[in-house]
Design a protein around this motif. Structure first.
Motif, PDB file in Angstrom:
ATOM      1  N   THR A   1      66.420 -29.883   8.400  1.00  0.00           N
ATOM      2  CA  THR A   1      66.112 -27.968   8.041  1.00  0.00           C
ATOM      3  C   THR A   1      65.608 -27.193   9.306  1.00  0.00           C
ATOM      4  OG1 THR A   1      64.433 -27.885   6.205  1.00  0.00           O
ATOM      5  CG2 THR A   1      66.474 -28.238   5.395  1.00  0.00           C
ATOM      6  N   VAL A   2      64.839 -27.727   9.919  1.00  0.00           N
ATOM      7  CA  VAL A   2      64.451 -26.958  10.751  1.00  0.00           C
ATOM      8  C   VAL A   2      64.768 -27.133  11.926  1.00  0.00           C
ATOM      9  CG1 VAL A   2      61.990 -27.844  12.993  1.00  0.00           C
ATOM     10  CG2 VAL A   2      61.362 -28.647  11.146  1.00  0.00           C
ATOM     11  N   ILE A   3      65.681 -27.606  12.668  1.00  0.00           N
ATOM     12  CA  ILE A   3      66.038 -27.508  13.556  1.00  0.00           C
ATOM     13  C   ILE A   3      67.966 -26.564  12.911  1.00  0.00           C
ATOM     14  CG2 ILE A   3      68.573 -28.554  14.996  1.00  0.00           C
ATOM     15  CD1 ILE A   3      66.927 -31.064  14.509  1.00  0.00           C
ATOM     16  N   LEU A   4      68.148 -26.262  12.052  1.00  0.00           N
ATOM     17  CA  LEU A   4      68.874 -24.835  10.944  1.00  0.00           C
ATOM     18  C   LEU A   4      67.936 -24.647  11.400  1.00  0.00           C
ATOM     19  CD1 LEU A   4      70.148 -26.970   8.053  1.00  0.00           C
ATOM     20  CD2 LEU A   4      70.556 -27.279  10.152  1.00  0.00           C
ATOM     21  N   ALA A   5      66.699 -23.752  10.519  1.00  0.00           N
ATOM     22  CA  ALA A   5      65.834 -22.537  11.185  1.00  0.00           C
ATOM     23  C   ALA A   5      65.650 -21.955  12.482  1.00  0.00           C
ATOM     24  CB  ALA A   5      64.565 -22.972  10.602  1.00  0.00           C
ATOM     25  N   GLU A   6      65.544 -23.345  12.879  1.00  0.00           N
ATOM     26  CA  GLU A   6      65.359 -22.862  14.704  1.00  0.00           C
ATOM     27  C   GLU A   6      66.310 -22.301  15.025  1.00  0.00           C
ATOM     28  OE1 GLU A   6      62.729 -25.813  16.018  1.00  0.00           O
ATOM     29  OE2 GLU A   6      64.224 -26.696  17.120  1.00  0.00           O
ATOM     30  N   HIS A   7      67.940 -22.375  15.007  1.00  0.00           N
ATOM     31  CA  HIS A   7      68.825 -22.381  14.924  1.00  0.00           C
ATOM     32  C   HIS A   7      69.526 -20.308  14.759  1.00  0.00           C
ATOM     33  CE1 HIS A   7      71.809 -26.241  15.438  1.00  0.00           C
ATOM     34  NE2 HIS A   7      70.713 -25.852  16.686  1.00  0.00           N
ATOM     35  N   LEU A   8      68.341 -20.533  13.393  1.00  0.00           N
ATOM     36  CA  LEU A   8      69.088 -19.008  13.018  1.00  0.00           C
ATOM     37  C   LEU A   8      67.862 -18.433  13.768  1.00  0.00           C
ATOM     38  CD1 LEU A   8      68.870 -19.797   9.309  1.00  0.00           C
ATOM     39  CD2 LEU A   8      70.944 -19.071  10.128  1.00  0.00           C
ATOM     40  N   LEU A   9      67.090 -18.319  14.152  1.00  0.00           N
ATOM     41  CA  LEU A   9      65.830 -17.769  14.415  1.00  0.00           C
ATOM     42  C   LEU A   9      67.133 -17.129  15.918  1.00  0.00           C
ATOM     43  CD1 LEU A   9      62.652 -20.170  14.322  1.00  0.00           C
ATOM     44  CD2 LEU A   9      62.993 -17.169  13.912  1.00  0.00           C
ATOM     45  N   SER A  10      67.779 -18.314  17.339  1.00  0.00           N
ATOM     46  CA  SER A  10      67.956 -17.810  17.701  1.00  0.00           C
ATOM     47  C   SER A  10      69.218 -17.081  17.685  1.00  0.00           C
ATOM     48  CB  SER A  10      68.607 -18.985  18.879  1.00  0.00           C
ATOM     49  OG  SER A  10      68.921 -19.256  19.672  1.00  0.00           O
ATOM     50  N   GLN A  11      69.914 -16.938  16.679  1.00  0.00           N
ATOM     51  CA  GLN A  11      70.911 -16.557  16.499  1.00  0.00           C
ATOM     52  C   GLN A  11      70.432 -14.729  16.195  1.00  0.00           C
ATOM     53  OE1 GLN A  11      73.738 -17.908  13.469  1.00  0.00           O
ATOM     54  NE2 GLN A  11      74.409 -16.297  12.466  1.00  0.00           N
ATOM     55  N   TYR A  12      69.602 -14.544  15.568  1.00  0.00           N
ATOM     56  CA  TYR A  12      69.178 -13.470  15.437  1.00  0.00           C
ATOM     57  C   TYR A  12      68.454 -12.990  16.378  1.00  0.00           C
ATOM     58  CZ  TYR A  12      70.509 -14.462  10.524  1.00  0.00           C
ATOM     59  OH  TYR A  12      71.773 -15.743   9.426  1.00  0.00           O
ATOM     60  N   GLY A  13      68.174 -13.683  17.155  1.00  0.00           N
ATOM     61  CA  GLY A  13      67.525 -12.659  18.288  1.00  0.00           C
ATOM     62  C   GLY A  13      65.655 -13.043  17.857  1.00  0.00           C
ATOM     63  N   CYS A  14      65.572 -13.910  17.221  1.00  0.00           N
ATOM     64  CA  CYS A  14      64.539 -14.018  16.298  1.00  0.00           C
ATOM     65  C   CYS A  14      63.379 -15.108  17.598  1.00  0.00           C
ATOM     66  CB  CYS A  14      63.731 -14.505  15.112  1.00  0.00           C
ATOM     67  SG  CYS A  14      64.228 -12.420  14.930  1.00  0.00           S
ATOM     68  N   ALA A  15      63.466 -15.898  17.708  1.00  0.00           N
ATOM     69  CA  ALA A  15      63.414 -16.655  18.455  1.00  0.00           C
ATOM     70  C   ALA A  15      61.937 -17.103  19.546  1.00  0.00           C
ATOM     71  CB  ALA A  15      64.044 -18.037  19.454  1.00  0.00           C
ATOM     72  N   THR A  16      61.406 -15.627  19.844  1.00  0.00           N
ATOM     73  CA  THR A  16      60.314 -15.568  21.257  1.00  0.00           C
ATOM     74  C   THR A  16      59.046 -15.139  19.777  1.00  0.00           C
ATOM     75  OG1 THR A  16      61.255 -13.455  21.323  1.00  0.00           O
ATOM     76  CG2 THR A  16      61.488 -15.064  22.977  1.00  0.00           C
TER      77      THR A  16
END
Length: 245
Positions: A120-135
């Motif tokens: 689920t780490v990858i799923l969370a990373e996808h959401l972070l990117s989708q919501y503009g929060c990855a950085t």
């Protein structure tokens, strides 16, 4: 106001636990009802689980519309069916991952997510990117705790969550911790006391954001892609989704 909390999996025990955590943080005048679909996965730990659960979320939104619900919370960290749910209502619909990320950004410049299974780490990373929060995210750390184990062995799970959160704080530069599962809703207060940094439970964050949105008179925009779905017929098991013009 009436807020409906939707647990997208079929675990009634987890729904009760999440609902209790949400009720503790809700304002006294807020009516909060917690529900889960009758059909679907007992836990959500993959893209497949997420896709199946999204149908149940949409069905619960339509039931909520008949009940006059003012706002909805999707209480799974994958936010399954979030935008589809928003298409079906003018009421605010808050996903707990999106709520947690944004709340964490208000109290820290860098946060880490502590989640369940490694996949689920990858799923969370996808959401972070989708919501503009990855950085804003220092790391996503997995405990390899299955979702349903959070109900069955909470003491052991709490120790594993704290261990990963300490690594995130001490080695990854995280100033806050986001809990990466709706079933972790009851762990936040004790973890925050142990770690000395903010620990954000997405369920609680979503409750306060839903209350704020309703209080501000905000609704889901019906201009553009979140407009009500076009009327059309559905067949077979999905015939109940059919809409006339």
């Amino acid at each position: 106001m009436h807020i409906r909390l939707i647990n997208p999996n079929t675990s009634a025990a987890m729904t009760a636990s999440i609902g209790a955590a949400a009720q503790r943080i809700a304002a006294p005048a807020t009516r909060l009802t917690a529900v889960n679909p009758a059909d679907g996965p007992e836990s959500i730990e993959s893209h497949f689980d997420d896709a199946i659960a999204a149908v149940g979320v949409c069905e619960e939104i339509l039931r909520g519309e008949r009940d006059g619900v003012d706002a909805y919370i999707i209480a799974c960290f994958g936010d399954p069916g979030l935008n589809a749910a928003r298409e079906l209502t003018r009421a605010p619909v808050i996903g707990i991952a999106q709520a947690a990320f944004h709340m964490a950004s208000l109290v820290s410049t860098r946060f880490s997510v502590v989640t369940t299974l490694r996949r689920t780490v990858i799923l969370a990373e996808h959401l972070l990117s989708q919501y503009g929060c990855a950085t804003l995210c220092a790391s996503v750390r997995a405990t390899d705790i299955p979702v349903l184990a959070l109900e069955h062995n909470p003491s052991a799970c709490a120790a594993q969550l704290i261990d990963q959160a300490q690594h995130a704080r001490d080695h990854d530069g995280a100033g806050a911790i986001v809990l990466g599962c709706g079933g972790m809703a009851g762990f936040a207060a004790d973890m925050q006391a142990a770690l000395g940094i903010p620990v954000i439970d997405g369920v609680s964050a979503a409750v306060k954001l839903a209350e704020a949105a309703v209080g501000l008179g905000l609704h889901t925009s019906k201009h553009g892609d979140l407009a009500t779905p076009l009327p059309k017929s559905f067949t077979g098991r999905f015939a109940h989704f059919s809409r006339s013009a």
